[in-house]
Design an enzyme around this catalytic site. Structure first.
Site, PDB file in Angstrom:
ATOM      1  N   GLU A 249       0.872  -1.031  -0.059  1.00 30.95           N
ATOM      2  CA  GLU A 249       0.008  -0.101  -0.054  1.00 30.95           C
ATOM      3  C   GLU A 249       1.027   1.291   0.065  1.00 30.95           C
ATOM      4  O   GLU A 249       1.492   1.504   1.020  1.00 30.95           O
ATOM      5  CB  GLU A 249      -0.878  -0.001   1.220  1.00 30.95           C
ATOM      6  CG  GLU A 249      -1.640  -1.193   1.451  1.00 30.95           C
ATOM      7  CD  GLU A 249      -3.126  -1.465   0.530  1.00 30.95           C
ATOM      8  OE1 GLU A 249      -3.242  -0.297  -0.243  1.00 30.95           O
ATOM      9  OE2 GLU A 249      -3.865  -2.236   0.621  1.00 30.95           O
ATOM     10  N   CYS A 283      -2.321   9.156   2.539  1.00 34.01           N
ATOM     11  CA  CYS A 283      -2.011   8.757   1.345  1.00 34.01           C
ATOM     12  C   CYS A 283      -3.098   9.200   0.296  1.00 34.01           C
ATOM     13  O   CYS A 283      -2.886   9.354  -0.987  1.00 34.01           O
ATOM     14  CB  CYS A 283      -1.759   7.312   1.293  1.00 34.01           C
ATOM     15  SG  CYS A 283      -3.315   6.427   2.311  1.00 34.01           S
TER      16      CYS A 283
HETATM   17  P1  NAD Z   1       8.520   4.928   4.291  1.00 30.60           P
HETATM   18  O1  NAD Z   1       8.503   3.927   3.298  1.00 30.60           O
HETATM   19  O2  NAD Z   1       9.577   5.767   4.808  1.00 30.60           O
HETATM   20  O3  NAD Z   1       8.662   3.854   5.834  1.00 30.60           O
HETATM   21  C1  NAD Z   1       7.355   2.889   6.169  1.00 30.60           C
HETATM   22  C2  NAD Z   1       8.092   1.803   7.021  1.00 30.60           C
HETATM   23  O4  NAD Z   1       9.028   1.173   6.101  1.00 30.60           O
HETATM   24  C3  NAD Z   1       8.427   2.335   8.224  1.00 30.60           C
HETATM   25  O5  NAD Z   1       8.234   1.260   9.482  1.00 30.60           O
HETATM   26  C4  NAD Z   1       9.886   2.405   8.069  1.00 30.60           C
HETATM   27  O6  NAD Z   1      11.095   2.398   9.318  1.00 30.60           O
HETATM   28  C5  NAD Z   1      10.301   0.907   7.293  1.00 30.60           C
HETATM   29  N1  NAD Z   1      11.148   0.909   6.304  1.00 30.60           N
HETATM   30  C6  NAD Z   1      12.019   1.885   5.916  1.00 30.60           C
HETATM   31  N2  NAD Z   1      13.221   1.426   5.165  1.00 30.60           N
HETATM   32  C7  NAD Z   1      13.052   0.205   4.981  1.00 30.60           C
HETATM   33  C8  NAD Z   1      13.922  -0.978   4.529  1.00 30.60           C
HETATM   34  N3  NAD Z   1      14.787  -0.774   3.733  1.00 30.60           N
HETATM   35  N4  NAD Z   1      13.158  -2.262   4.727  1.00 30.60           N
HETATM   36  C9  NAD Z   1      12.269  -2.471   5.407  1.00 30.60           C
HETATM   37  N5  NAD Z   1      11.410  -1.540   6.038  1.00 30.60           N
HETATM   38  C10 NAD Z   1      11.850  -0.265   5.819  1.00 30.60           C
HETATM   39  O7  NAD Z   1       7.032   5.564   4.361  1.00 30.60           O
HETATM   40  P2  NAD Z   1       6.501   6.452   5.660  1.00 30.60           P
HETATM   41  O8  NAD Z   1       7.220   8.113   5.549  1.00 30.60           O
HETATM   42  O9  NAD Z   1       6.725   5.956   7.077  1.00 30.60           O
HETATM   43  O10 NAD Z   1       5.193   6.714   5.283  1.00 30.60           O
HETATM   44  C11 NAD Z   1       4.566   7.598   4.289  1.00 30.60           C
HETATM   45  C12 NAD Z   1       4.341   6.923   3.201  1.00 30.60           C
HETATM   46  O11 NAD Z   1       3.281   5.828   3.227  1.00 30.60           O
HETATM   47  C13 NAD Z   1       3.317   7.871   2.082  1.00 30.60           C
HETATM   48  O12 NAD Z   1       4.076   7.659   0.697  1.00 30.60           O
HETATM   49  C14 NAD Z   1       2.308   7.372   2.146  1.00 30.60           C
HETATM   50  O13 NAD Z   1       1.448   7.788   1.080  1.00 30.60           O
HETATM   51  C15 NAD Z   1       2.265   6.150   2.302  1.00 30.60           C
HETATM   52  N6  NAD Z   1       0.969   5.506   2.879  1.00 30.60           N
HETATM   53  C16 NAD Z   1       0.040   4.430   1.844  1.00 30.60           C
HETATM   54  C17 NAD Z   1      -0.949   4.187   2.210  1.00 30.60           C
HETATM   55  C18 NAD Z   1      -1.889   3.316   1.415  1.00 30.60           C
HETATM   56  O14 NAD Z   1      -2.963   2.863   1.904  1.00 30.60           O
HETATM   57  N7  NAD Z   1      -1.582   3.422   0.181  1.00 30.60           N
HETATM   58  C19 NAD Z   1      -1.308   4.686   3.682  1.00 30.60           C
HETATM   59  C20 NAD Z   1      -0.524   5.329   4.353  1.00 30.60           C
HETATM   60  C21 NAD Z   1       0.680   5.740   4.065  1.00 30.60           C
END
Ligand code: NAD
Length: 527
Positions: A249, A283
């Site tokens: 997502e 999002c």
């Molecule tokens: P992010 O991708 O930076 O981090 C998400 C998670 O991944 C965190 O827990 C982070 O610690 C972890 N992470 C980071 N690097 C990683 C790696 N290399 N391997 C495994 N895990 C890792 O995202 P964010 O800044 O926390 O969230 C914002 C993003 O989430 C926005 O792009 C938003 O649109 C998206 N989002 C999407 C939905 C949806 O339903 N489509 C819902 C909410 C948020």
């Protein structure tokens, strides 16, 4: 609950690495949380692999009882939980109850009631004369240990709903929430423990990228990831090494199309709410508006008036519409988008915040004279920013809406529903709403999905729990025959029997007619 608090305190006094907790309203550090040592993750994987077998053996009924205890715990402690999420994210209490608590309670309620409907065995009608002596059904089996990796923008509802669906399906779960909102992750753990679900079945890993990288090394049976496109790609690549299935997502850049016949008052209210709700950090927030040139001026004026009336946490600390941005890096990214756009675009209200304001505040902002060469129109901004472009035709609006790598939500605002449905069929988005935006993410029975770079897989609705389960097909004999028709030996009789069966049952009449006409015409041409 007391025991967990004591454990956390004991840990915080030890020599482990610590992750700071900031108050987004002031930007000050208010706490620190002990990271889960990365080397513990291997043991956690093994523990959850063992524990899952027992959890699966409970069956749906016993699992549902435990999950209902989660609901009870949330409802009993609702104000305390709301206050904690509000403190960690900066969201107002109203925003928290609507977008964090309600979806979790509704998910538990919906899926506990409908678990049998979604997850019990289903007979398949094979509709095949050759297999008249056979019957089939599909079963939704537990998958095994799964990992849920989640973001900071909905730190309670996003992981919690995935955890609930996985537990219901009979999987054990590792949660890795965002390092930006660990107070909330700890609260989730506390609630789950209260329900009597122990660490053989659920584990909470506190950490960031390094922990995430380590988690994705292991052969989980599924990874549900919510977050950015970049990290989503990385997780999918790592999962491929173990052939682990993924639900992704990811981000969005949602367009809103306003036609000339729209109820402009509703459309403007909708743009303001769906663009500025939780300061635009959703999002599926409205990130781009395309409005008919015929109503553009009037619509923009309405937007500006309404944006100016929103109340910020700075002036109204206990009851506000616009909270701070939850994280410093997101705050900087929004400002970068605004700075770049403002070289050519015109900011009508809001814009870069005054210096010296408390916390990571960005005012509701309406921007015009924007175009698709700007990051503000192409990349996810994730702030309370409404860039508006005028369009001279519906086709132009569709083309601009689809001119994006993302495909999460889109909306069309018009009184003409049949026209809106035609436009909806052309928009590249997982969800298209007519005269609304965003809210279906919180609706448990509706599917939630992104297309293009916004994701893979579906959560919620019947699709959610089923995608957490392992589909299995079971086929059996009705009568105990000595052998089936298609078994050895081969023979000319068997060949003829199959040929006549295939011709009779699968050769549709129009196809025979077409062949006949073709042959007739060919014959005719020869004379
Ligand atoms: P992010 O991708 O930076 O981090 C998400 C998670 O991944 C965190 O827990 C982070 O610690 C972890 N992470 C980071 N690097 C990683 C790696 N290399 N391997 C495994 N895990 C890792 O995202 P964010 O800044 O926390 O969230 C914002 C993003 O989430 C926005 O792009 C938003 O649109 C998206 N989002 C999407 C939905 C949806 O339903 N489509 C819902 C909410 C948020």
């Amino acid at each position: 609950m007391k025991k967990i608090k004591a454990d956390i305190k004991a840990k915080s006094e030890s020599k482990y690495k610590k992750i700071p907790v900031y108050d987004p309203k002031t930007g000050e550090k208010i706490d620190e949380i002990i990271e889960t040592p990365v080397k513990e993750i291997k043991n956690i994987f093994q523990k959850l692999t063992e524990g899952q077998k027992e959890w699966a053996s409970y069956g749906l009924k016993r699992r549902k009882i435990k999950i209902l205890k989660i609901k009870e715990s949330i409802l009993v402690n609702i104000d305390e939980i709301v206050n904690l999420i509000s403190k960690d994210t900066g969201k107002s209490k109203t925003d928290v109850i609507m977008s964090e608590i309600y979806p979790v309670i509704s998910t538990i309620d919906t899926f506990v009631k409908r678990a049998e409907r979604y997850l019990s065995d289903k007979e398949i009608n094979l509709k095949n004369k050759l297999t008249i002596n056979k019957k089939s059904y599909v079963a939704y089996m537990p998958k095994g240990p799964v990992a849920v990796i989640s973001p900071w923008n909905y730190p309670f509802q996003i992981p919690f709903r995935e955890i609930i669906l996985n537990l219901l399906a009979g999987n054990s779960v590792l949660l890795k929430g965002s390092p930006e909102t660990l107070l909330v992750s700890l609260k989730i753990e506390e609630i789950i423990r209260f329900a009597g679900i122990d660490d053989n079945i659920f584990q909470n890993v506190l950490g960031g990228k390094e922990a995430g990288e380590e988690i994705t090394k292991y052969p989980w049976k599924h990874i549900t990831f919510t977050g950015s496109v970049e990290v989503g790609k990385r997780i999918m690549a790592k999962a491929a090494e173990n052939l682990t299935s993924v639900t992704l997502e990811l981000g969005g850049k949602d367009p809103m199309i306003v036609l000339e016949d729209a109820d402009l008052e509703r459309a403007a209210n909708g743009a303001i709410f769906n663009g500025c709700f939780i300061s635009g950090q959703s999002c599926a927030a409205v990130e781009r508006i395309y409005v008919s040139n015929k109503v553009k001026e009037k619509f923009i004026k309405m937007l500006v008036d309404k944006a100016k009336k929103l109340r910020s946490y700075i002036e109204y600390p206990s009851d506000y519409d616009i909270g701070p941005i939850t994280t410093k890096f997101q705050y900087d990214k929004i400002l970068a988008h605004l700075r770049e756009a403002s070289k050519k675009a015109k900011i009508l209200t809001g814009g870069l915040p005054q210096k010296g304001l408390a916390g990571w505040y960005i005012p509701p902002t309406v921007v015009v004279n924007v175009n698709h060469s700007m990051k503000l129109m192409k990349e996810e901004t994730f702030g309370p920013i409404l860039p508006v472009m005028g369009v001279s035709s519906i086709q132009e609006a569709i083309d601009l809406a689809n001119d994006s790598d993302y495909g999460l939500n889109a909306s069309i605002w018009t009184k003409n529903h049949s026209l809106a449905k035609k436009i909806a069929s052309k928009l590249e988005a997982g969800t298209v709403l007519i005269n609304d935006h965003l809210y279906t993410q919180a609706v448990s029975r509706a599917p939630w999905l992104g297309i293009k770079k916004s994701g893979i897989g579906v959560s919620h609705g019947a699709w959610g729990p089923r995608s957490m389960a392992q589909l299995k097909h079971i086929n059996y004999d009705v009568l105990p025959l000595k052998r089936d028709l298609w078994w050895f030996p081969s023979s000319a009789n068997k060949y003829d029997a199959f040929k006549s069966y295939i011709k009779k049952d699968f050769w549709r009449k129009p196809a025979i007619m077409l062949k006949f006409i073709k042959e007739f015409l060919l014959l005719f041409r020869k004379f």
